[in-house]
Design a protein around this motif. Sequence first.
Motif, PDB file in Angstrom:
ATOM      1  N   LEU A 513      23.500 114.838  82.737  1.00 49.93           N
ATOM      2  CA  LEU A 513      24.385 113.832  83.317  1.00 49.93           C
ATOM      3  C   LEU A 513      23.997 112.424  82.870  1.00 49.93           C
ATOM      4  O   LEU A 513      24.855 111.539  82.754  1.00 49.93           O
ATOM      5  N   SER A 514      22.719 112.220  82.603  1.00 46.91           N
ATOM      6  CA  SER A 514      22.262 110.900  82.147  1.00 46.91           C
ATOM      7  C   SER A 514      22.892 110.519  80.815  1.00 46.91           C
ATOM      8  O   SER A 514      23.064 109.329  80.515  1.00 46.91           O
ATOM      9  N   TYR A 515      23.246 111.515  80.003  1.00 43.60           N
ATOM     10  CA  TYR A 515      23.927 111.246  78.728  1.00 43.60           C
ATOM     11  C   TYR A 515      25.273 110.575  78.999  1.00 43.60           C
ATOM     12  O   TYR A 515      25.605 109.545  78.399  1.00 43.60           O
ATOM     13  N   HIS A 516      26.056 111.175  79.894  1.00 43.68           N
ATOM     14  CA  HIS A 516      27.374 110.622  80.206  1.00 43.68           C
ATOM     15  C   HIS A 516      27.237 109.264  80.883  1.00 43.68           C
ATOM     16  O   HIS A 516      27.992 108.329  80.582  1.00 43.68           O
ATOM     17  N   ARG A 517      26.296 109.157  81.775  1.00 43.93           N
ATOM     18  CA  ARG A 517      26.107 107.887  82.488  1.00 43.93           C
ATOM     19  C   ARG A 517      25.698 106.778  81.514  1.00 43.93           C
ATOM     20  O   ARG A 517      26.181 105.640  81.621  1.00 43.93           O
ATOM     21  N   THR A 518      24.831 107.106  80.564  1.00 45.82           N
ATOM     22  CA  THR A 518      24.384 106.097  79.594  1.00 45.82           C
ATOM     23  C   THR A 518      25.543 105.598  78.746  1.00 45.82           C
ATOM     24  O   THR A 518      25.692 104.391  78.506  1.00 45.82           O
ATOM     25  N   ILE A 519      26.377 106.526  78.271  1.00 48.34           N
ATOM     26  CA  ILE A 519      27.533 106.137  77.458  1.00 48.34           C
ATOM     27  C   ILE A 519      28.475 105.245  78.261  1.00 48.34           C
ATOM     28  O   ILE A 519      28.943 104.197  77.775  1.00 48.34           O
ATOM     29  N   GLU A 520      28.759 105.652  79.480  1.00 50.47           N
ATOM     30  CA  GLU A 520      29.695 104.891  80.318  1.00 50.47           C
ATOM     31  C   GLU A 520      29.151 103.502  80.638  1.00 50.47           C
ATOM     32  O   GLU A 520      29.887 102.501  80.580  1.00 50.47           O
ATOM     33  N   LEU A 521      27.877 103.429  80.986  1.00 45.40           N
ATOM     34  CA  LEU A 521      27.309 102.129  81.359  1.00 45.40           C
ATOM     35  C   LEU A 521      27.177 101.196  80.156  1.00 45.40           C
ATOM     36  O   LEU A 521      27.247  99.965  80.315  1.00 45.40           O
TER      37      LEU A 521
END
Length: 569
Positions: A513-521
Amino acid sequence: MRMMMRILLLVSAFNGLTQRAWCALTDAGHDVGVEIAPAFDTPEALTAAVAEADPDLILCPFLKHRVPEEVWGRWTTVVVHPGPVGDRGPSSLDHAILTRQERWGVTALSTVEEMDAGPVWATSTFPLPDVPVAKSALYNGPVADAAMACVTEVVRMVAAGEEPVPADDLPRDVPGTGELPLLRRPAFAVDWSLPVEELARRVAAADGAPGAPAEIAGERYCLFDAVATPEVLDPQAAPGAVVGRDVDAVALAATDGTLWVGYAATLGERRGTKLPARSVLDPHTASPRHDAPGELAECRYERDGDVGILTFRSYNGAMHTEQCRRLTAAVQAARLDDTAVLVLRGTDSLFSNGIHLGVIDAAQNPATEAWANIQAIDDLCEAIATADQLTVAAFTASAGAGGVMTALCADVVLSRDGVVLNPYYDMGIYGSELHTWSVEARVGQEVADQLLTGCLPVSAPRAADLGLIDGVGPRDAGEFDAWLAQRAAELVRPTERATAEQAARRRAPARPLSYHRTIELAEMARDLFDDRHGFAARRRGFLRKTAAAETPARLRFTTRSTAALAEVR
């Protein structure tokens, strides 16, 4: 065979009721377009736009502007008025709440020269509660339901070639109706000599706009989101004095009890932004308490056997940084309980629209506050997505943007009928809330791209057809609660639980989930701090309710409707 029509929604704004009508008519197969009246400088320009559309029917579910005779004289034009047969005037709901009406209604009338005076196509009435309900909750609940019943009947009658009936030929289901004047802010003034129940009623009637003006500690404010209680917290306090606080709510002394206020705004030459009462009324010297009425409770956890139920409440659907953090803590605490299923739900009239634009705009550094807010709601999403229990999110009311995406992080997503979802971001920000995983995992990349870029609302049934949500329950609030409890109880059973868990595993992220969160942020950082897509201006325009300068192209007849999305699947 049903007659499919070309229906134009002529409205003052693409608000919740308009969206619900748009979804229902589109889902029924009609060709539906929208024109926003204030976008036209002259009656001639509006008439030209209608002539270009050349609809079979013009419906006005939310219209504060006058329709030119050149329009209603040529095309069948029906206005949905939030009052029963005989009622006229622009402040119908305000009067209904203030005067303690036991019953109210909605009427669909033909547009004529005199406002709200045309022949009647349809009408629907409903009871009003004894305890005052905020005008926005009334509008989005019973009024919207009655309005949709009227819209359905109007479309049926037009298709069948039937005609409306003069209002004088119809019975008055609500006696004593007539023309009522426009109520301006002074009509809702909080007079501290009045009983506390009357004060709460005035705040409820002024909810949304214009707000109930009040003087507190020599300063002028507008009050919102108020609940009256008979308890006297400080017998020595003068009416209107701050006597306590509980989280964001502030307690104000009254002659015969306490007025708890959830939201407030400063009032000078113009009204300030609505914010949590604690941040506006500055009650830091007041004693912290834990006895605010349940109607203002930010979240409430209950257990029913192996099912945990976390109900959260956010005024107008906006969740600020500290609220997101408190809700995350509540989810984490619920995760420690030995339940099999965890249900997260809103109230009957509120779900969530994501981050709190008002608190962000009022901050000393809006970009920094927005960054903290998006981080906090992302933490909430992760808490839901990583729970050991089977998680169920229930849309009890309409939702948008980050509010939709937060719910989609649950294993099972259910909705009340009549709910409208806006699963996209249109405020000049990329968005976060793990949406780069959750939306595509549910509907596939092609439909996800259309939902996120098309910026169109989706009805609950259509969302279920697309696979965005997993089921739709009854519209009636009580019936939906029973349905939701039954569904949650069924998910406790090993076979039902295994099926739901299997579906959740199919949607599990391939990357952390940190992958998606990093891209979004990374995208959000540029939107918030560099303002690359005009977030600051769009935010201010939304908060100040700036009228649309033009009708968005996506709402006109050339738009591909969400009904067509099902074909993509």
